[in-house]
Design an enzyme around this catalytic site. Structure first.
Site, mmCIF file in Angstrom:
data_model
loop_
_atom_site.group_PDB
_atom_site.id
_atom_site.type_symbol
_atom_site.label_atom_id
_atom_site.label_comp_id
_atom_site.label_asym_id
_atom_site.label_seq_id
_atom_site.Cartn_x
_atom_site.Cartn_y
_atom_site.Cartn_z
ATOM 1 N N LYS A 1 0.832 -1.210 0.000
ATOM 2 C CA LYS A 1 0.000 0.000 0.000
ATOM 3 C C LYS A 1 0.864 1.255 0.000
ATOM 4 O O LYS A 1 1.898 1.308 0.665
ATOM 5 C CB LYS A 1 -0.895 0.018 1.246
ATOM 6 C CG LYS A 1 -2.173 -0.776 1.104
ATOM 7 C CD LYS A 1 -3.218 -0.243 2.090
ATOM 8 C CE LYS A 1 -4.561 -0.892 1.852
ATOM 9 N NZ LYS A 1 -4.539 -2.348 2.163
ATOM 10 N N ARG B 1 -9.144 43.671 -8.498
ATOM 11 C CA ARG B 1 -8.064 43.449 -7.530
ATOM 12 C C ARG B 1 -7.349 44.754 -7.214
ATOM 13 O O ARG B 1 -6.980 45.033 -6.078
ATOM 14 C CB ARG B 1 -7.056 42.428 -8.086
ATOM 15 C CG ARG B 1 -7.631 41.017 -8.232
ATOM 16 C CD ARG B 1 -6.599 40.071 -8.843
ATOM 17 N NE ARG B 1 -5.486 39.828 -7.948
ATOM 18 C CZ ARG B 1 -4.239 40.211 -8.155
ATOM 19 N NH1 ARG B 1 -3.928 40.843 -9.277
ATOM 20 N NH2 ARG B 1 -3.299 39.950 -7.283
ATOM 21 N N SER C 1 0.210 0.540 -14.748
ATOM 22 C CA SER C 1 -1.221 0.632 -15.041
ATOM 23 C C SER C 1 -1.697 -0.578 -15.813
ATOM 24 O O SER C 1 -0.957 -1.155 -16.609
ATOM 25 C CB SER C 1 -1.546 1.885 -15.843
ATOM 26 O OG SER C 1 -2.940 1.885 -16.152
ATOM 27 N N LYS D 1 2.250 8.626 -13.932
ATOM 28 C CA LYS D 1 1.157 7.702 -13.595
ATOM 29 C C LYS D 1 -0.014 8.451 -12.959
ATOM 30 O O LYS D 1 -1.182 8.164 -13.241
ATOM 31 C CB LYS D 1 1.646 6.602 -12.649
ATOM 32 C CG LYS D 1 0.529 5.664 -12.145
ATOM 33 C CD LYS D 1 -0.127 4.939 -13.285
ATOM 34 C CE LYS D 1 -1.317 4.045 -13.032
ATOM 35 N NZ LYS D 1 -1.975 3.869 -11.808
ATOM 36 N N HIS E 1 -1.851 10.082 -15.638
ATOM 37 C CA HIS E 1 -2.604 9.012 -16.326
ATOM 38 C C HIS E 1 -3.942 8.802 -15.621
ATOM 39 O O HIS E 1 -4.997 8.716 -16.249
ATOM 40 C CB HIS E 1 -1.797 7.714 -16.333
ATOM 41 C CG HIS E 1 -2.596 6.487 -16.678
ATOM 42 N ND1 HIS E 1 -3.455 5.880 -15.779
ATOM 43 C CD2 HIS E 1 -2.695 5.773 -17.824
ATOM 44 C CE1 HIS E 1 -4.053 4.849 -16.361
ATOM 45 N NE2 HIS E 1 -3.598 4.755 -17.602
ATOM 46 N N ASN E 2 -3.900 8.716 -14.306
ATOM 47 C CA ASN E 2 -5.133 8.456 -13.563
ATOM 48 C C ASN E 2 -6.084 9.643 -13.618
ATOM 49 O O ASN E 2 -7.299 9.458 -13.685
ATOM 50 C CB ASN E 2 -4.805 8.083 -12.117
ATOM 51 C CG ASN E 2 -4.360 6.637 -11.997
ATOM 52 O OD1 ASN E 2 -3.829 6.071 -12.945
ATOM 53 N ND2 ASN E 2 -4.578 6.032 -10.856
HETATM 54 C C1 6PG Z 1 -4.576 1.749 -13.407
HETATM 55 C C2 6PG Z 1 -5.606 2.334 -12.470
HETATM 56 C C3 6PG Z 1 -5.323 2.008 -11.043
HETATM 57 C C4 6PG Z 1 -6.161 2.807 -10.057
HETATM 58 C C5 6PG Z 1 -7.604 2.503 -9.939
HETATM 59 C C6 6PG Z 1 -8.433 3.740 -9.981
HETATM 60 O O1 6PG Z 1 -3.955 2.552 -14.084
HETATM 61 O O2 6PG Z 1 -4.422 0.531 -13.459
HETATM 62 O O3 6PG Z 1 -5.567 3.711 -12.611
HETATM 63 O O4 6PG Z 1 -3.990 2.318 -10.802
HETATM 64 O O5 6PG Z 1 -5.679 2.593 -8.768
HETATM 65 O O6 6PG Z 1 -8.054 1.581 -10.845
HETATM 66 O O7 6PG Z 1 -8.628 4.172 -8.717
HETATM 67 P P1 6PG Z 1 -9.878 4.941 -8.128
HETATM 68 O O8 6PG Z 1 -10.937 5.077 -9.153
HETATM 69 O O9 6PG Z 1 -10.312 4.086 -6.979
HETATM 70 O O10 6PG Z 1 -9.292 6.234 -7.663
#
Ligand code: 6PG
Length: 478
Positions: free
Chosen positions: A75, A447, A128, A183, A186-187
Site C-alpha cells: 500500500k 483586484r 497501469s 502515472k 494518467h489516472n
Molecule cells: C490503473 C488504475 C489504477 C487505479 C484505480 C483507480 O492505471 O491501473 O488507474 O492504478 O488505482 O483503478 O482508482 P480509483 O478510481 O479508486 O481512484
C-alpha cells in the site's frame, strides 16, 4: 543469489507482476509479510516459471543476483516506508528498490533522495492496467536514475504490454518522481475519460431516450472509430450487463455514488500547485465527490428545473452522432490538459519528460489505452515543444469540425437540465483558449480597486495602480 528480481507484497498486483516476470523466463524471488500468500503463489502458479519463496526479507535479498532488484508492491504511504526501511539496510551500493504502487510523486522524490544518499537506487514506477495488465502486460512508467533504468529497463520491456507496432509499453520517464507523476496524470485523465463517457451515456439515456442495451450498441459502434479504447469497450460491456437478481439493467441497480482512492484528486492538487488549468480533470473528480453527497442530493431533489423529455426517433439518432463529436472533442481537451500538466511538472522538477514517449507507452496495457494515443504520439513526434496538443494541425482541424455539434450538445443538456460538467468545462476551456480578450482584465481592475494589487497595460511595459479612492489618476509602481 540467482534470482533476477524479488517481489515483496503479494496481493493481487504484486502476485501478478511476479508471475509475469516468471512467465517471461526470469527467476523471481517472492516474499510476503504473511507467509501464507507466498505459499499460495508457489503452490497455485509454481509451474508457470521459476519462483524462489523467501520467508524473510534477508532470505529474499540473499536469493538475488547483483545489482539486486527488489520490487515493493504494498500500500502507498506508511506501509511503503516501512517496507523500504526493512529492506534498505540489507542492500548494498548499486542495488535498487522499485516501488510499483500508486505512490505520490512527492513521497517518491523524498524516498529517492534518502536512498540515493545511502547508495541505493530508488525507482518509483507507475504501473497501469489493473490485475489483468499486471499479469499479461501492463504499461510501466519508471522514474529514478538513468543508471537504474539500464539495469532494470530491459526486464520491464519484456513484461510490459506491446503496442501495435511491437514497441514495449515502458520507457524511462525521468529522474526521481517522474514515473509516479506521469502515472498520477494518467489516472487524472482516466477519471476524465470515465466521466465524459458517463455523461455521453446520460445524454443518450435522458435526451435520446435510449435504454442501456441500445446505448451499449452505440458504444460498440463508436469503439470501431476514433474513440476506439479500452474504456469505451468495457463501458459497452457494463451497459449490456443484466443484473442476475432483478433482471434489471446492471447500471440501474448500482448505487450512483462514485468512489475514488485519490490519484485523480492528486492530479488536480498538483495542477493547482503548478498553476496549470485542468478543469476537465477537476470536474471529473468533483463529479465523483458530488455523487457521494447523498444527503445534500436528497435535500436538493425538489429544486426547480426541467425534466428531460426524450427526442423523437430521427432527432435522437442525429443527437447520438452529435454526442460522439462532443465526447471526442472533450476527450481531446482533457488530454491537452493532462499533457500540459506533465510538461509543467517536468519543467518544475527538471525531469525532461518526453511527451511523445508518454503517449507511446500509454497505447497499450494501461486503463486509458486507445487508438487515439498513437495519434498523440505522432503529434509530439520530433515536436516535444508543441505548445499544446491542440496546436497540432490534425487535432485542431478535428476539434474545429466537432465544435458545432459539441456546442449543440452542451446547449441541449443545459436546456433539458442534464448535468454535463465534463463536456461543458471542456468547451469553456476551449473557448477561453480561443478568446482574443478574456475578462481577466476586469478581474485585475477589481483586484487593483480593493487591494491595490496593480495591473499591467496592453500598450506598454510597467506595473500600474489607479488611485480608486482618490482622483483616479494612474501611478506607475515599478
Ligand atoms: C490503473 C488504475 C489504477 C487505479 C484505480 C483507480 O492505471 O491501473 O488507474 O492504478 O488505482 O483503478 O482508482 P480509483 O478510481 O479508486 O481512484
Amino acid at each position: 543469489g540467482t534470482a533476477q528480481i524479488g517481489v515483496t507484497g503479494l496481493a493481487v498486483m504484486g502476485r501478478n507482476l511476479a508471475r509475469n516476470f516468471a512467465r517471461n523466463g526470469y527467476t523471481v524471488a517472492v516474499h510476503n509479510r504473511t507467509a501464507a500468500r507466498t505459499e499460495a503463489l508457489v503452490s497455485e502458479f509454481g509451474e508457470e516459471g521459476a519462483f524462489l519463496p523467501a520467508s524473510t526479507p534477508e532470505e529474499l535479498v540473499e536469493s538475488l543476483e547483483r545489482p539486486r532488484r527488489v520490487l515493493v508492491m504494498v500500500k502507498a504511504g506508511a506501509p511503503t516506508d516501512a517496507v523500504i526501511e526493512e529492506f534498505a539496510p540489507l542492500l548494498e551500493e548499486g542495488d535498487m528498490i522499485i516501488d510499483g504502487g500508486n505512490a505520490h510523486f512527492e513521497d517518491t522524490r523524498r524516498r529517492e533522495k534518502a536512498l540515493r544518499e545511502r547508495g541505493i537506487h530508488f525507482v518509483g514506477t507507475g504501473v497501469s492496467g489493473g490485475e489483468e495488465g499486471a499479469l499479461r502486460g501492463p504499461s510501466i512508467m519508471p522514474g529514478g536514475s538513468a543508471e537504474s533504468y539500464r539495469a532494470l529497463g530491459p526486464m520491464l520491456e519484456r513484461i510490459a504490454a506491446e503496442a501495435d507496432d511491437g514497441a514495449p509499453c515502458t520507457a524511462y520517464m525521468g529522474p526521481d518522481g517522474a514515473g509516479h507523476f506521469v502515472k498520477m496524470v494518467h489516472n487524472g485523465i482516466e477519471y476524465a475519460d470515465m466521466q465524459l463517457i458517463a455523461e455521453a451515456y446520460q445524454l443518450l439515456r435522458d435526451v435520446a431516450g435510449y435504454g442501456p442495451a441500445r446505448i451499449a450498441e452505440i458504444f460498440r459502434r463508436w469503439n470501431t472509430g476514433r474513440l476506439d479504447s479500452y474504456l469505451i469497450e468495457i463501458t459497452a460491456e457494463v451497459l449490456a450487463h443484466v443484473d442476475e437478481r432483478t433482471g434489471e439493467p446492471f447500471v440501474d441497480v448500482v448505487l450512483d455514488q462514485a468512489e475514488q482512492k485519490g490519484t485523480g484528486r492528486w492530479t488536480v492538487q498538483a495542477a493547482l500547485d503548478l498553476g496549470v488549468p485542468v478543469p476537465g480533470i477537476a470536474e471529473a473528480v468533483f463529479a465523483r465527490s458530488l455523487s457521494g453527497h447523498a444527503g445534500l442530493r436528497r435535500a436538493s431533489r425538489s429544486l426547480p428545473g426541467p425534466t428531460p423529455a426524450p427526442l423523437g426517433e430521427a432527432a435522437a439518432a442525429r443527437f447520438a452522432d452529435q454526442v460522439e463529436q462532443a465526447l471526442y472533442a472533450s476527450k481531446l481537451v482533457s488530454y491537452t490538459q493532462g499533457f500540459h500538466e506533465i510538461r509543467a511538472g517536468s519543467e518544475e522538477y527538471g525531469w525532461e519528460v518526453d511527451p511523445g514517449a508518454v503517449a507511446a507507452i500509454w497505447r497499450a496495457g494501461c486503463i486509458i489505452r486507445a487508438a487515439f494515443l498513437d495519434r498523440v504520439r505522432a503529434a509530439y513526434d520530433g515536436r516535444g515543444d508543441l505548445p499544446s496538443l491542440l496546436s497540432d494541425e490534425t487535432f485542431a482541424r478535428e476539434i474545429g469540425e466537432a465544435q458545432d455539434d459539441w456546442r449543440a450538445v452542451v446547449a441541449e443538456a443545459a436546456r433539458q437540465g442534464v448535468p454535463v460538467p465534463g463536456f461543458a468545462a471542456a468547451l469553456a476551456y476551449y473557448d477561453a483558449l480561443r478568446a482574443e480578450r478574456l475578462p481577466a482584465a476586469l478581474v485585475q481592475g477589481q483586484r487593483d480597486y480593493f487591494g491595490a494589487h496593480t495591473y499591467r497595460r496592453t500598450d506598454g511595459e510597467g506595473v500600474f495602480h489607479t488611485l480608486w479612492g482618490g482622483d483616479r489618476s494612474e501611478t506607475r509602481e515599478d
